[in-house]
Motif scaffolding. Structure first.
Motif, short mmCIF file in Angstrom:
data_model
loop_
_atom_site.label_atom_id
_atom_site.label_comp_id
_atom_site.label_asym_id
_atom_site.label_seq_id
_atom_site.Cartn_x
_atom_site.Cartn_y
_atom_site.Cartn_z
N ARG A 12 0.88 -1.11 0.22
CA ARG A 12 -0.25 0.57 0.22
C ARG A 12 1.31 0.88 0.32
O ARG A 12 1.30 1.76 -0.65
N SER A 13 1.06 1.72 1.05
CA SER A 13 1.12 3.58 0.63
C SER A 13 3.16 3.48 1.73
O SER A 13 3.83 4.59 1.40
N TRP A 14 3.71 2.23 2.08
CA TRP A 14 4.57 1.98 2.45
C TRP A 14 5.68 1.47 1.93
O TRP A 14 5.63 -0.46 0.94
N PRO A 15 6.63 2.36 0.83
CA PRO A 15 7.45 1.89 0.00
C PRO A 15 8.61 0.83 1.06
O PRO A 15 8.92 -0.11 0.57
N GLU A 16 9.22 0.78 2.01
CA GLU A 16 9.78 0.40 3.43
C GLU A 16 9.46 0.61 4.49
O GLU A 16 9.22 1.60 4.97
N GLY A 33 -5.85 8.91 7.01
CA GLY A 33 -4.75 8.49 5.44
C GLY A 33 -3.21 8.13 5.52
O GLY A 33 -2.76 8.63 4.74
N PHE A 34 -2.58 8.37 6.65
CA PHE A 34 -1.47 8.56 6.45
C PHE A 34 -0.50 6.95 6.32
O PHE A 34 0.61 6.69 6.67
N GLY A 35 -1.40 5.87 6.73
CA GLY A 35 -0.89 4.66 6.62
C GLY A 35 -0.66 4.19 7.80
O GLY A 35 -0.67 2.97 7.69
N LYS A 36 -1.45 4.75 8.55
CA LYS A 36 -1.83 3.65 10.24
C LYS A 36 -2.09 1.68 9.64
O LYS A 36 -1.66 1.15 10.29
N ALA A 59 -5.09 -3.98 -4.94
CA ALA A 59 -4.91 -2.38 -3.70
C ALA A 59 -4.13 -3.09 -3.22
O ALA A 59 -3.84 -1.81 -2.10
N LEU A 60 -3.05 -4.11 -2.36
CA LEU A 60 -2.21 -4.04 -1.74
C LEU A 60 -0.48 -3.47 -2.73
O LEU A 60 -0.59 -3.07 -1.37
N VAL A 61 -0.29 -3.50 -3.63
CA VAL A 61 0.23 -3.41 -4.06
C VAL A 61 0.88 -2.63 -4.50
O VAL A 61 0.22 -0.95 -5.07
N GLY A 62 1.33 -1.59 -4.06
CA GLY A 62 2.21 0.15 -4.30
C GLY A 62 1.96 0.62 -5.28
O GLY A 62 2.65 -0.17 -5.99
N ARG A 388 3.55 8.27 -0.15
CA ARG A 388 4.14 7.46 0.85
C ARG A 388 4.31 7.34 2.29
O ARG A 388 4.64 8.52 2.53
N SER A 389 3.99 6.61 2.92
CA SER A 389 4.01 6.23 4.60
C SER A 389 5.60 6.19 4.71
O SER A 389 6.57 5.38 4.34
#
Length: 404
Positions: A12-16, A33-36, A59-62, A388-389
């Motif tokens: 999702r919004s976490w590249p790493e 909306g920040f990815g928590k 939808a889970l893939v960034g 990105r988070s």
């Protein structure tokens, strides 16, 4: 049981993300909306092999990535197990346990047991039967890989049988060899659907019966002045699937009940092109006093019922000798002060507690632990901008919501 290490790549919004965790409360604080929630969703996925928010893994893939990766090291009954899932936007995912590829994904079921409380839980009371079936299937995960496999196989047969029914009507109207082929093929699918459906039904009735007393006790504790609450499993084929004591009948008997119901419904199914018989049409019955909760429970009662369902899930795991990871996804903001305090008190003894909150003020007094501040940055990707988070701060929070 607790997660010692969690890593995400392009989820999702976490590249790493690489987190070292302990058997203690961890609080993720950041704006909506920040990815928590995505962090908790990843752990939910490791528990249930699916997302709690979407049905399709794409939808889970960034953005811009070919796949997403969820990895965790879980402390489970004195040993550490490393599990990893590579989520593909289409096609089969890849799963590994202790770095060894796993062909049957269900083999990792039970490595992590977790229970999530979320604002969406209100749908368990006010939503559709599909919402409640998903909840019951979460409970079934606790039975083990065989029960999960039965549900997965049932879903596969259901899809294939449904595809046949969509074309069966025209074939029957043509008659001759086409009609004979449809009837013969339907007989095969009916047999498989009934056999697998009987297993799914028996598993569901078993876990609902086991959870029922925990649910009733939890609700009475949350809402002591309300009417008594109860849950039960309602099969679309009727009450014959349970015996006089309310337990599931032997699987062979449930299978025959389903076969008889399929035979009676065949003409309707062909006419309508849909599967009308099977556990995919069942429901979890939630009652408040003498009335169904849906349509009769107030807003406050509905929240108390939803909390009681989740608390029952925790107690069911504990009855199996497992202390699950408890995840509270921004749920305190949805509750009044009394329900906040009750939930906070219930989770005090959790081995590992993961909480998300938009602001520290949403948390009830007494909640303390490690605090992670979640931020969002914008990066250009091609001609678009991707959000990105990231974790911007890591400190301790005392019981008044202040950083130390």
């Amino acid at each position: 049981m607790f997660v010692r290490q969690l890593s995400l790549r392009d989820f999702r919004s976490w590249p790493e993300l690489d987190l070292e965790l302990k058997a203690e409360p961890t609080i993720l604080v950041g704006r909506n909306g920040f990815g928590k929630t995505n962090v908790l969703e990843a752990l939910y996925y490791l528990t249930n092999l699916r997302s709690h928010r979407v049905s399709a893994d794409a939808a889970l893939v960034g953005a811009g990535a070919d796949s997403a990766r969820i990895g965790a090291t879980v402390h489970n009954e004195g040993r550490e197990l490393a599990v990893e899932i590579t989520v593909m936007p289409s096609g089969a995912n890849k799963v590994a346990l202790n770095s060894n590829p796993v062909r049957r994904h269900r083999e990792i079921v039970g490595v992590l047991r977790s229970v999530m409380f979320a604002p969406e839980d209100l749908l368990l009371i006010r939503g559709e039967p599909a919402d409640r079936r998903r909840f019951v299937d979460e409970l079934v995960v606790g039975i083990g890989p065989a029960a999960v496999a039965a549900k997965a196989d049932y879903d596969r047969v259901l899809r294939q049988r449904a595809a046949l029914l969509k074309t069966a009507g025209s074939a029957m109207r043509r008659g001759g060899a086409d009609a004979e082929s449809v009837i013969s093929t339907l007989d095969v699918w009916d047999s498989q659907l009934a056999a697998l459906g009987a297993q799914v039904t028996a598993h569901r009735i078993t876990v609902v019966n086991a959870a029922a007393p925990h649910f009733a006790t939890a609700y009475a504790s949350i809402a002591p002045h309300s009417r008594p609450a109860a849950i039960g499993y309602r099969s679309a084929v009727g009450g014959e699937v349970v015996d006089s004591g309310g337990d599931p009948r032997p699987v062979e008997e449930i299978e025959q009940i389903l076969l008889d119901a399929l035979a009676q419904a065949r003409s309707k199914e062909i006419d309508r092109g849909v599967c009308l018989v099977g556990p995919h049409r069942d429901d979890l019955e939630i009652r408040l006093g003498d009335q169904p909760a849906k349509g009769y429970a107030s807003h406050g009662e509905s929240w108390s019922l939803a909390l009681a369902l989740r608390l029952a899930t925790v107690e069911l795991a504990r009855a199996d000798g497992v202390e699950p990871v408890i995840m509270l996804d921004d749920v305190f903001a949805e509750l009044d002060a009394r329900r906040r305090e009750h939930l906070a008190a219930f989770t005090t003894d959790a081995e590992q507690l993961l909480i998300t909150a938009a602001v520290p003020e949403d948390l009830p007094s007494g909640i303390s632990g490690r605090r992670l501040s979640v931020e969002m940055r914008e990066e250009p990707v091609g001609e678009s901008v991707v959000r990105r988070s990231l974790v911007s701060a890591d400190d301790k929070m005392d019981g008044d919501g202040r950083g130390e």
